[in-house]
Design an enzyme around this catalytic site. Structure first.
Site, PDB file in Angstrom:
ATOM      1  N   TRP A 133      -5.037  16.185  37.379  1.00 13.90           N
ATOM      2  CA  TRP A 133      -4.179  17.217  36.774  1.00 13.90           C
ATOM      3  C   TRP A 133      -2.831  17.201  37.494  1.00 13.90           C
ATOM      4  CZ3 TRP A 133      -3.860  22.804  38.580  1.00 13.90           C
ATOM      5  CH2 TRP A 133      -3.075  23.560  37.697  1.00 13.90           C
ATOM      6  N   ASP A 214     -12.881  21.700  41.804  1.00 14.20           N
ATOM      7  CA  ASP A 214     -12.010  22.415  40.882  1.00 14.20           C
ATOM      8  C   ASP A 214     -12.795  22.549  39.581  1.00 14.20           C
ATOM      9  OD1 ASP A 214      -8.683  21.831  39.404  1.00 14.20           O
ATOM     10  OD2 ASP A 214     -10.169  23.428  39.167  1.00 14.20           O
ATOM     11  N   LYS A 250      -9.931  28.762  30.248  1.00  9.76           N
ATOM     12  CA  LYS A 250     -10.379  28.050  29.050  1.00  9.76           C
ATOM     13  C   LYS A 250     -11.704  28.576  28.551  1.00  9.76           C
ATOM     14  CE  LYS A 250      -7.535  25.454  31.644  1.00  9.76           C
ATOM     15  NZ  LYS A 250      -6.717  24.546  30.989  1.00  9.76           N
TER      16      LYS A 250
HETATM   17  C1  LIG Z   1      -8.333  20.606  36.328  1.00  9.65           C
HETATM   18  C2  LIG Z   1      -7.551  21.885  36.193  1.00  9.65           C
HETATM   19  N1  LIG Z   1      -7.576  22.785  37.230  1.00  9.65           N
HETATM   20  C3  LIG Z   1      -6.882  23.947  37.154  1.00  9.65           C
HETATM   21  C4  LIG Z   1      -6.125  24.257  36.054  1.00  9.65           C
HETATM   22  C5  LIG Z   1      -5.351  25.570  36.111  1.00  9.65           C
HETATM   23  O1  LIG Z   1      -5.721  26.453  35.171  1.00  9.65           O
HETATM   24  P1  LIG Z   1      -5.352  28.000  35.341  1.00  9.65           P
HETATM   25  O2  LIG Z   1      -4.638  28.360  34.066  1.00  9.65           O
HETATM   26  O3  LIG Z   1      -4.487  28.197  36.549  1.00  9.65           O
HETATM   27  O4  LIG Z   1      -6.649  28.672  35.482  1.00  9.65           O
HETATM   28  C6  LIG Z   1      -6.053  23.367  34.952  1.00  9.65           C
HETATM   29  C7  LIG Z   1      -5.224  23.665  33.763  1.00  9.65           C
HETATM   30  N2  LIG Z   1      -4.923  22.769  32.944  1.00  9.65           N
HETATM   31  C8  LIG Z   1      -4.244  22.867  31.691  1.00  9.65           C
HETATM   32  C9  LIG Z   1      -3.128  23.890  31.610  1.00  9.65           C
HETATM   33  C10 LIG Z   1      -2.076  23.712  32.665  1.00  9.65           C
HETATM   34  O5  LIG Z   1      -1.589  22.560  32.882  1.00  9.65           O
HETATM   35  O6  LIG Z   1      -1.761  24.721  33.308  1.00  9.65           O
HETATM   36  C11 LIG Z   1      -3.755  21.472  31.244  1.00  9.65           C
HETATM   37  O7  LIG Z   1      -4.056  20.493  31.956  1.00  9.65           O
HETATM   38  O8  LIG Z   1      -3.156  21.399  30.162  1.00  9.65           O
HETATM   39  C12 LIG Z   1      -6.794  22.170  35.032  1.00  9.65           C
HETATM   40  O9  LIG Z   1      -6.786  21.284  34.022  1.00  9.65           O
END
Ligand SMILES: Cc1[nH+]cc(COP(=O)(O)O)c(/C=N/[C@@H](CC(=O)O)C(=O)O)c1O
Length: 401
Positions: A133, A214, A250
């Site tokens: 990510w 994660d 998500k």
């Molecule tokens: C692996 C991973 N870890 C943590 C997060 C953080 O999510 P949060 O909203 O802080 O709970 C995301 C978000 N991924 C998607 C959104 C983004 O980039 O913020 C994405 O990869 O599109 C991940 O894909």
């Protein structure tokens, strides 16, 4: 002139910037396959029914107040989050060896964990998968850790470079921190098998490598919350220590509520309580204490058996729709006779397909077909619908032909 006149304009974020570009496009056929945010068949964001019900209950409960939460957040949210990821029968929870703090979604949980490690853990090197990510390297670097990579994805097979992964972790200095995606690896959609996870666990424990999980997609990969936590539970079952960051963005559709938790599994409850006291020293000067609303929704759902079951049904439906998008896109590529093997579209799991399209092909698709996706070739399957699959397949066909 301004004291900030020298400030250089920063580039848009590689993921969130795709949405900025999408919003500026007036084309009626535009489709946003960038940010990993679930959309319905009608292409709309989804608020789960069980979330709406929980919110209604909260609003109707006039005894609820808006007082500060403690630095560690909502206590029953923390307990329930630990149970969700480690399992209701977790020995670590029974022995009170887990400390959990509510953080600002997955990102905040990762950051708090990284800041804690930078201050209290002897090894400051963290190994993260190649690719991973996009925000991971920035979070860990800014927290004061030094980021290294371990091989993960093999472009030739579009699968896991398992030997490369083992070789790189074997070569890592003992005690190094290792970031592991609990399930539904972002961006590749490729996960180790259970047997491969067991080999990774044995290797890591033999070298004293510190696992930092994660978990942003629990329940999204397979539709089953327990199956998607197997990797984490294998490590915790061996009695060793680890960190785990959880996000409800998500799997509960709480993106903008910023609900997450960081858990640290320790050797004994005395260490766990000392660790918690130092986590509070990280959090207090960072944002003092976390927001009350989202965590209250999660706690309301997780502590009620019937609402929990309703959540699992809605979660499974989201996972299933994504899987059907995979099948539809694969069939559309087959129907067009597009050159190349596209079976990775249905083999990969979770929210994303790592298409293998390169930067030029991606910008071609955006320019000519108004398809918005990240430049590494990742597409969010959750952004697709039966209506837009043909358009995407046309764009991909044109891009590779
Ligand atoms: C692996 C991973 N870890 C943590 C997060 C953080 O999510 P949060 O909203 O802080 O709970 C995301 C978000 N991924 C998607 C959104 C983004 O980039 O913020 C994405 O990869 O599109 C991940 O894909």
């Amino acid at each position: 002139d301004s004291v900030f006149a020298h400030v250089v304009r920063a580039p848009e974020d590689p993921i969130l910037g795709v949405t900025v570009a999408y919003n500026k496009d007036s084309s009626p056929v535009k489709v946003n396959l960038g940010v990993g945010a679930y959309r319905t068949e009608e292409g709309k964001p989804l608020v789960l029914n069980v979330v709406r019900r929980a919110e209604q209950m909260l609003v109707n409960d006039t005894s609820r107040v808006k007082e500060y939460l403690s630095i560690t957040g909502l206590a029953d949210f923390n307990k329930l989050s630990a149970k969700l990821i480690f399992g209701a029968d977790s020995p670590a929870i029974k022995e009170n060896r887990v400390t959990t703090v509510q953080c600002l979604s997955g990102t905040g949980s990762l950051r708090v964990g990284a800041e804690f490690l930078a201050r209290h853990y002897h090894e400051h090197t963290i190994y993260i998968p190649q690719p991973t990510w996009g925000n991971h390297p920035k979070i860990f670097t800014l927290a004061g850790l030094s980021v290294k990579y371990y091989r993960y994805y093999d472009p030739a097979t579009r699968g896991l470079d398992f030997q490369g992964l083992l070789d790189d972790l074997t070569a890592a200095p003992s005690g190094a921190i290792v970031l592991l995606h609990a399930c539904a690896h972002n961006p590749t959609g490729v996960d180790p098998t259970i047997d491969q996870w067991e080999e990774i666990r044995k290797l890591m424990r033999s070298k004293g490598l510190l696992p930092f999980f994660d978990s942003a997609y629990q329940g999204f990969a397979s539709g089953n919350l327990d199956a998607d936590a197997q990797s984490v539970r294998m490590f915790v079952a061996d009695g060793g220590e680890c960190l785990a960051a959880q996000s409800y963005a998500k799997n509960m559709g709480l993106y903008g509520e910023r609900v997450g938790a960081l858990s640290i599994v320790c050797k004994d409850s005395n260490v766990a309580s000392k660790v918690e006291s130092q986590l509070k020293m990280v959090i207090r000067p960072m944002y003092s204490n976390p927001p009350i609303h989202g965590a209250s929704i999660v706690a309301t759902i997780l502590k009620d058996r019937q609402m929990y079951d309703e959540w699992t049904v809605e979660l499974k439906a989201m996972a299933n729709r994504i899987i059907s998008m995979r099948q539809q896109l694969y069939d559309a590529m087959q129907a067009r006779g597009t050159s190349g093997d596209w079976s990775h579209i249905i083999k990969q799991i979770g929210m994303f397909t790592f298409t293998g399209l390169n930067v030029e092909q991606v910008s071609f698709m955006t320019r000519e077909y108004h398809v918005y996706m990240t430049s590494d070739g990742r597409i969010s399957m959750a952004g697709l619908s039966s209506r837009t699959v043909p358009h995407l397949a046309d764009a991909m066909h044109a891009a590779v032909t």
